[in-house]
Each structure stands twice: as structure tokens, then as C-alpha cells.
Scaffold this motif. Structure first.
Motif, PDB file in Angstrom:
ATOM      1  N   LEU A  24      52.535 -10.245 -55.775  1.00 29.74           N
ATOM      2  CA  LEU A  24      51.933  -9.118 -56.037  1.00 29.74           C
ATOM      3  C   LEU A  24      51.756  -8.063 -55.201  1.00 29.74           C
ATOM      4  O   LEU A  24      51.957  -8.147 -53.900  1.00 29.74           O
ATOM      5  N   ILE A  25      51.687  -6.618 -55.606  1.00 29.00           N
ATOM      6  CA  ILE A  25      51.900  -5.555 -54.685  1.00 29.00           C
ATOM      7  C   ILE A  25      50.529  -4.504 -54.938  1.00 29.00           C
ATOM      8  O   ILE A  25      50.545  -4.273 -56.062  1.00 29.00           O
ATOM      9  N   PHE A  26      49.668  -4.439 -53.816  1.00 30.56           N
ATOM     10  CA  PHE A  26      48.618  -3.519 -54.203  1.00 30.56           C
ATOM     11  C   PHE A  26      48.701  -2.262 -53.271  1.00 30.56           C
ATOM     12  O   PHE A  26      48.916  -2.395 -52.151  1.00 30.56           O
ATOM     13  N   ASP A  27      48.787  -1.086 -53.967  1.00 28.46           N
ATOM     14  CA  ASP A  27      48.755  -0.009 -53.073  1.00 28.46           C
ATOM     15  C   ASP A  27      47.506   0.776 -53.169  1.00 28.46           C
ATOM     16  O   ASP A  27      46.914   1.139 -53.968  1.00 28.46           O
ATOM     17  N   GLU A  28      47.080   0.611 -51.927  1.00 32.74           N
ATOM     18  CA  GLU A  28      45.773   1.115 -51.646  1.00 32.74           C
ATOM     19  C   GLU A  28      44.591   0.676 -52.475  1.00 32.74           C
ATOM     20  O   GLU A  28      43.752   1.169 -53.310  1.00 32.74           O
ATOM     21  N   PRO A  29      44.387  -0.639 -52.634  1.00 29.40           N
ATOM     22  CA  PRO A  29      43.528  -1.317 -53.578  1.00 29.40           C
ATOM     23  C   PRO A  29      41.854  -1.040 -53.091  1.00 29.40           C
ATOM     24  O   PRO A  29      41.278  -1.526 -54.075  1.00 29.40           O
ATOM     25  N   THR A  30      41.664  -0.725 -51.989  1.00 24.37           N
ATOM     26  CA  THR A  30      40.238  -0.422 -51.724  1.00 24.37           C
ATOM     27  C   THR A  30      39.689   1.110 -51.644  1.00 24.37           C
ATOM     28  O   THR A  30      38.961   1.562 -51.292  1.00 24.37           O
ATOM     29  N   SER A  31      40.766   2.236 -52.322  1.00 19.53           N
ATOM     30  CA  SER A  31      40.522   3.471 -52.338  1.00 19.53           C
ATOM     31  C   SER A  31      39.434   3.705 -53.200  1.00 19.53           C
ATOM     32  O   SER A  31      39.311   3.060 -54.268  1.00 19.53           O
ATOM     33  N   GLY A  32      38.363   4.177 -52.863  1.00 19.05           N
ATOM     34  CA  GLY A  32      37.154   4.438 -53.299  1.00 19.05           C
ATOM     35  C   GLY A  32      36.176   3.414 -53.540  1.00 19.05           C
ATOM     36  O   GLY A  32      35.263   3.484 -54.405  1.00 19.05           O
ATOM     37  N   LEU A  33      36.286   2.304 -52.733  1.00 20.77           N
ATOM     38  CA  LEU A  33      35.426   1.022 -52.730  1.00 20.77           C
ATOM     39  C   LEU A  33      34.401   1.197 -51.673  1.00 20.77           C
ATOM     40  O   LEU A  33      34.572   1.578 -50.284  1.00 20.77           O
ATOM     41  N   ASP A  34      33.209   0.861 -52.057  1.00 23.11           N
ATOM     42  CA  ASP A  34      32.058   0.678 -50.871  1.00 23.11           C
ATOM     43  C   ASP A  34      32.380  -0.597 -49.968  1.00 23.11           C
ATOM     44  O   ASP A  34      33.250  -1.235 -50.304  1.00 23.11           O
ATOM     45  N   PHE A  35      31.555  -0.778 -49.166  1.00 27.35           N
ATOM     46  CA  PHE A  35      31.832  -2.078 -48.098  1.00 27.35           C
ATOM     47  C   PHE A  35      31.800  -3.127 -49.050  1.00 27.35           C
ATOM     48  O   PHE A  35      32.523  -4.061 -48.656  1.00 27.35           O
ATOM     49  N   TYR A  36      30.735  -3.557 -49.916  1.00 30.57           N
ATOM     50  CA  TYR A  36      30.873  -4.719 -50.461  1.00 30.57           C
ATOM     51  C   TYR A  36      31.957  -5.059 -51.419  1.00 30.57           C
ATOM     52  O   TYR A  36      32.631  -6.124 -51.455  1.00 30.57           O
ATOM     53  N   TYR A  58      22.850  -0.876 -48.141  1.00 30.32           N
ATOM     54  CA  TYR A  58      22.936   0.342 -49.287  1.00 30.32           C
ATOM     55  C   TYR A  58      24.595   0.421 -49.638  1.00 30.32           C
ATOM     56  O   TYR A  58      25.120   0.979 -50.309  1.00 30.32           O
ATOM     57  N   GLY A  59      25.140  -0.952 -49.277  1.00 30.70           N
ATOM     58  CA  GLY A  59      26.461  -1.007 -49.296  1.00 30.70           C
ATOM     59  C   GLY A  59      27.439  -0.068 -48.589  1.00 30.70           C
ATOM     60  O   GLY A  59      28.450   0.449 -49.132  1.00 30.70           O
ATOM     61  N   LEU A  60      27.059   0.647 -47.504  1.00 33.96           N
ATOM     62  CA  LEU A  60      27.660   1.539 -46.736  1.00 33.96           C
ATOM     63  C   LEU A  60      28.637   1.021 -45.842  1.00 33.96           C
ATOM     64  O   LEU A  60      28.246  -0.198 -45.046  1.00 33.96           O
ATOM     65  N   ARG A  61      29.648   1.561 -45.506  1.00 29.39           N
ATOM     66  CA  ARG A  61      30.617   1.157 -44.389  1.00 29.39           C
ATOM     67  C   ARG A  61      30.161   1.696 -43.004  1.00 29.39           C
ATOM     68  O   ARG A  61      29.161   2.582 -43.040  1.00 29.39           O
ATOM     69  N   SER A  62      30.745   1.010 -42.051  1.00 26.08           N
ATOM     70  CA  SER A  62      30.180   1.609 -40.624  1.00 26.08           C
ATOM     71  C   SER A  62      30.399   3.029 -40.198  1.00 26.08           C
ATOM     72  O   SER A  62      31.552   3.493 -40.705  1.00 26.08           O
ATOM     73  N   VAL A  63      29.379   3.409 -39.556  1.00 29.28           N
ATOM     74  CA  VAL A  63      29.579   5.048 -38.908  1.00 29.28           C
ATOM     75  C   VAL A  63      30.767   4.929 -37.659  1.00 29.28           C
ATOM     76  O   VAL A  63      31.147   5.793 -37.447  1.00 29.28           O
ATOM     77  N   LYS A  64      30.642   3.800 -37.056  1.00 29.44           N
ATOM     78  CA  LYS A  64      31.370   3.492 -35.936  1.00 29.44           C
ATOM     79  C   LYS A  64      32.590   2.803 -36.283  1.00 29.44           C
ATOM     80  O   LYS A  64      32.795   1.420 -35.937  1.00 29.44           O
TER      81      LYS A  64
END
Length: 473
Positions: free
Chosen positions: A413-425, A244-250
Motif C-alpha cells: 500500500l502506498i499513501f501519498d500525504e494521507p493526512t492532508s486536510g485532517l484534524d488531530f483526531y 476541539y480536535g486541534l493540533r498543537s500550536v507548539k
């Protein structure tokens, strides 16, 4: 308390519906987690509950969204005024800046109660109570525009708390928060839960919600794929969550870099990295040496100076006097602007073009259709190539900005919180692409995401109170 009945919605100028015939009932005092891949419809449901759909976001809507405990006198969101809905629903958005009305934090805390017509004594009492319970004394009487992204998110939660609504609707509230701040946010939600409030939260980082939410509703392509108690959800195996593209609960909260840096041949030297906001020392680094053409993670608590460091690094701060030395050549502010590219924490500030395809190619010296197609494919954006970037979900916008940075012809290159709002995949996609830049470009990644650090960083530098606390190799 919240009844969503056979609701569908398509945003204006979109060929696809964001939600399809969704029905969902949430009882008074219940806490519900909305999860799923980026663009699955979570944010759309939050906007329906708080009335932004259909009153602010235009599009075609069918079905009903009803609020209230008494079925005989429930509020129909479509037929109610936004100010009436706001008395019942407190909202915390993915981008907290979009909900601020004032320039200083104390006025922002007072804004909601003032608009409710409460007396001054009651307003001050509510502010004092919220500040004490949320432990945000350091955010009082502050310039909002001088705050970090995480500090703004905490202020957004606090300003909603002073309203004391019956329903709280939160969209990715932890997206810009440090691990310490997430724990504080968790305590805030537990306080709301104990008070009998109804909580609906859309999130990708799931581990901190397992002790808060009673139910988990997962969406895919605008439809509900499952609705189960949290007690059952936490028993799902990792491979089931990935479906389901979900990150870990643990969640693994260790910031261990993916490589050990033993033999560093070339380095970049940063000197006199100091910056002051109206008497407040946000950054105070005399000298910092980092490896060239590697991926460097910048971590630390909210307000530690990470975002200020990023802006100084790419030459955005006019009064900044520091400099960078690369291969014996000294770069000052103007030179940094020419040689660096930054993906901001709030990507809405850097999306300028009419289509996604135009946006990702904006920084290229020469447009290369093959490279553009490749990056759009890797980021799952190919089908949105002709869409306007501002019509996308928060996670999709984030991917567009990251793709644009990778296609730019910049050395740093500077990435400030590049995975903000992203699912696991999509987090994995971003990590893989950032890691692929090793040996070609020097990449700084400002992040609170341990998953990202473990997948792409070679060096981890921890900031605290505007200075480097330690460096881990």
C-alpha cells in the motif's frame, strides 16, 4: 473588509447545513485563522468569501457576505459576478490543480493580470517581483503537470500574488508542503500582512500561523465555538486544544520513527528506480532495500521525487523500467499494478462511486458488510455512508480513500500525504490504522507530517533531488 451576517448554507443533496447562522466581521489588514475538526465548515466559509458559494456550489443559502472597507458601497457576494469578486479576493484552494488555467507555470503567473487587462510591461514586472520575493525561480517555465503537489501549491500562491488583491482567502495552503516550503509560505503571508492585506486562512497545521494571525475562530458542526486573539489562543493547554480536535500550536517537527528496526528478516529490493521528465531527472535510485511488512515513511522537500517514486512503485508510469524483488520474485510495471494500491495526493482522481459505502468497498474481492461498517466507524464516516463522496469536505474525502486502500486485498500500500486536510483526531485514526497493518502488508507513507511519522512509521527514508539522502532506523 469582510462582513458575514447570519449566514447559513446547505449543499445541494445534503440534509445537514454546513454552516449555521454564522456572523463574523474581519477588519482591513486583519489576519484570521479558521480552525476546527474536518467538516466543521471552514472551507464553506472560505467559499462564501471568494464567491464560489453561491455562484459555483449549489445549495440553499441565507444571510449576507459583504466585502469592502466602506460600509456604504460594500460588495454583496450573492449579487456580484465572480470576476468582480476575484478582483478583490485572491483564493488559494486545498487542491491547487483546481485553480490552474494554463499548462506552464509562467503563463499561469500571467493569467490573472492578463484578465485584468494590465499592460504587458506591468504583467512582466509583477511576475518578476513575485518570483523574486517568493524565491520560486526553480518553478518558472515549468510544465505544471510535471510538478509535485507542493510545487503546485507554491505556484498557486504565487499566481494569486501577481493579482495583488486586498483580501486573500486560503484553504489548507500548507496541506501538501514540506517544512521548508511552509516556512517560505509563512514569509509570503507575512509579506502580505506587512502590505496591509486582509488574510483569512483555514488550516489544521497551526504552529506556523501563530506569528501571522491576529485572531483564531474555531468552528464545530458549522457554528463558531470561540473567537479569540492569537495571544490568548497560544496559551491554551494541549488537552484544551484536543477538545476541539486541534493540533498543537507548539508543533514537534522531529521525524523520529515509532520503532527501532534492529532485526530485519525479510526485505523488498527496488532496482533501477529512475525516471525522467523531458530531460529532468525526477528519480535516480540504483538500488534500495526496505523491510517487508513494515511501515516506511518517505520524507523530504517538495520536488525531491517522492510522488514520482510512489507512482513508479505502483506501476503507474508507463516508461518506467525499474523492478521490485519480493521473496525472490521479480515484479515489473504490470505486476506492480496488480499487487499495489495507492492513495493519491489528490484523492479527487480516485473517487468513482455514487456512495461512500460503495467507494470503500470498491477494491474488495468479496464485499463484507461487517468489515465495511467497522472501517467506516473507525474513520468517523458511518453517518456519510450513503452520501456521494464528492459532496464531502477535503478531509472526509481523504479518509474515504484511505479506508478504501485498507480494505483492498493488496500486498503493498502506498499513501501519498494521507493526512492532508485532517484534524488531530482523524490524523490519529489514520496513523493507528496504518500502524495496524504492520506484519501484514508493506506500507509506504509519503508525507510531510511529523505527527504521522512518529505515530506509525518503523523506518524513515529521506529523499533529496530524486535520490535517497539517508535512512534512519
Amino acid at each position: 473588509m469582510v462582513n458575514i451576517e447570519n449566514v447559513s448554507f446547505s449543499y445541494q443533496n445534503s440534509n445537514e447545513a454546513s454552516v449555521h447562522n454564522v456572523s463574523l466581521s474581519i477588519k482591513k489588514g486583519e489576519s484570521v485563522l479558521l480552525c476546527g475538526e474536518s467538516g466543521c465548515g471552514k472551507t464553506t466559509l472560505i467559499r462564501m468569501i471568494n464567491g464560489l458559494i453561491p455562484h459555483f456550489y449549489e445549495g440553499e443559502m441565507s444571510g449576507k457576505v459583504l466585502l469592502g472597507e466602506d460600509e456604504k458601497c460594500q460588495m454583496d457576494v450573492s449579487d456580484s459576478e465572480l470576476y468582480d469578486i476575484a478582483r478583490n479576493v485572491g483564493s488559494v484552494f486545498q487542491n491547487p490543480r483546481s485553480q490552474f488555467f494554463c499548462v506552464d507555470s509562467t503563463s499561469e503567473l500571467a493569467f490573472g493580470p492578463e484578465n485584468m487587462g494590465l499592460p504587458e510591461e506591468e504583467i512582466l514586472s509583477r511576475i518578476d517581483k513575485t518570483v523574486a520575493e517568493m524565491k520560486i525561480e526553480d518553478l518558472v517555465d515549468r510544465d505544471i503537470f510535471a510538478m509535485s503537489g507542493g510545487e503546485k501549491q507554491k505556484l498557486a500562491c504565487a499566481s494569486v500574488d501577481t493579482l495583488s488583491p486586498e483580501i486573500f482567502a486560503l484553504d489548507e495552503p500548507s496541506s501538501n508542503l514540506s517544512l521548508e516550503a511552509i516556512e517560505e509560505l509563512k514569509n509570503t503571508l507575512l509579506k502580505w500582512k506587512k502590505a496591509g492585506k486582509t488574510i483569512v486562512v483555514a488550516e489544521h497545521r497551526l504552529y506556523w500561523l501563530k506569528d501571522i494571525c491576529d485572531r483564531v475562530v474555531c468552528l464545530k458542526d458549522g457554528r463558531i465555538t470561540f473567537d479569540m486573539p492569537m495571544a490568548e489562543f497560544i496559551k491554551l493547554q494541549e488537552d484544551e486544544l484536543r477538545k476541539y480536535g486541534l493540533r498543537s500550536v507548539k508543533e514537534n517537527l522531529d521525524f523520529t520513527p515509532v520503532d527501532d528496526m534492529e532485526n530485519i528478516e525479510e526485505t523488498i529490493v527496488l532496482e533501477n528506480y529512475k525516471y525522467n521528465y523531458d530531460g529532468y531527472d525526477a528519480l535516480d535510485i540504483d538500488r534500495l532495500e526496505v523491510p517487508k511488512n513494515e511501515v516506511i515513511a518517505i520524507v523530504g522537500p517538495n520536488g525531491a521525487g517522492k510522488s514520482t517514486f510512489s507512482k513508479c512503485l505502483c506501476g503507474l508510469m508507463k516508461k518506467f523500467k525499474g523492478y521490485m524483488t519480493v521473496d525472490g520474485h521479480r515484479y515489473k510495471n504490470r505486476d506492480m499494478l496488480k499487487n499495489t494500491y495507492m492513495v493519491m495526493q489528490d484523492v479527487n482522481h480516485q473517487l468513482f462511486c455514487e456512495t461512500v459505502r460503495e467507494e470503500v468497498s470498491l477494491g474488495m474481492d468479496e464485499e463484507d458488510d461487517a468489515k465495511i461498517d467497522e472501517i467506516l466507524e473507525k474513520f468517523g464516516l458511518k453517518e456519510y455512508g450513503e452520501r456521494h463522496p464528492m459532496s464531502l469536505s477535503g478531509g472526509q474525502k481523504q479518509r474515504v480513500a484511505v479506508a478504501s486502500a485498507i480494505l483492498s486485498n493488496k500486498e503493498i500500500l502506498i499513501f501519498d500525504e494521507p493526512t492532508s486536510g485532517l484534524d488531530f483526531y482523524n490524523m490519529e485514526r489514520v496513523a493507528e490504522l496504518i500502524r495496524s497493518l504492520k506484519n501484514e502488508k508493506t506500507v509506504f507513507v509519503v508525507t510531510h507530517d511529523p505527527d504521522l511519522v512518529r505515530r506509525c512509521a518503523n523506518v524513515v527514508i529521506c529523499f533529496e533531488n530524486g535520490a535517497v539522502r539517508r535512512e534512519e532506523n
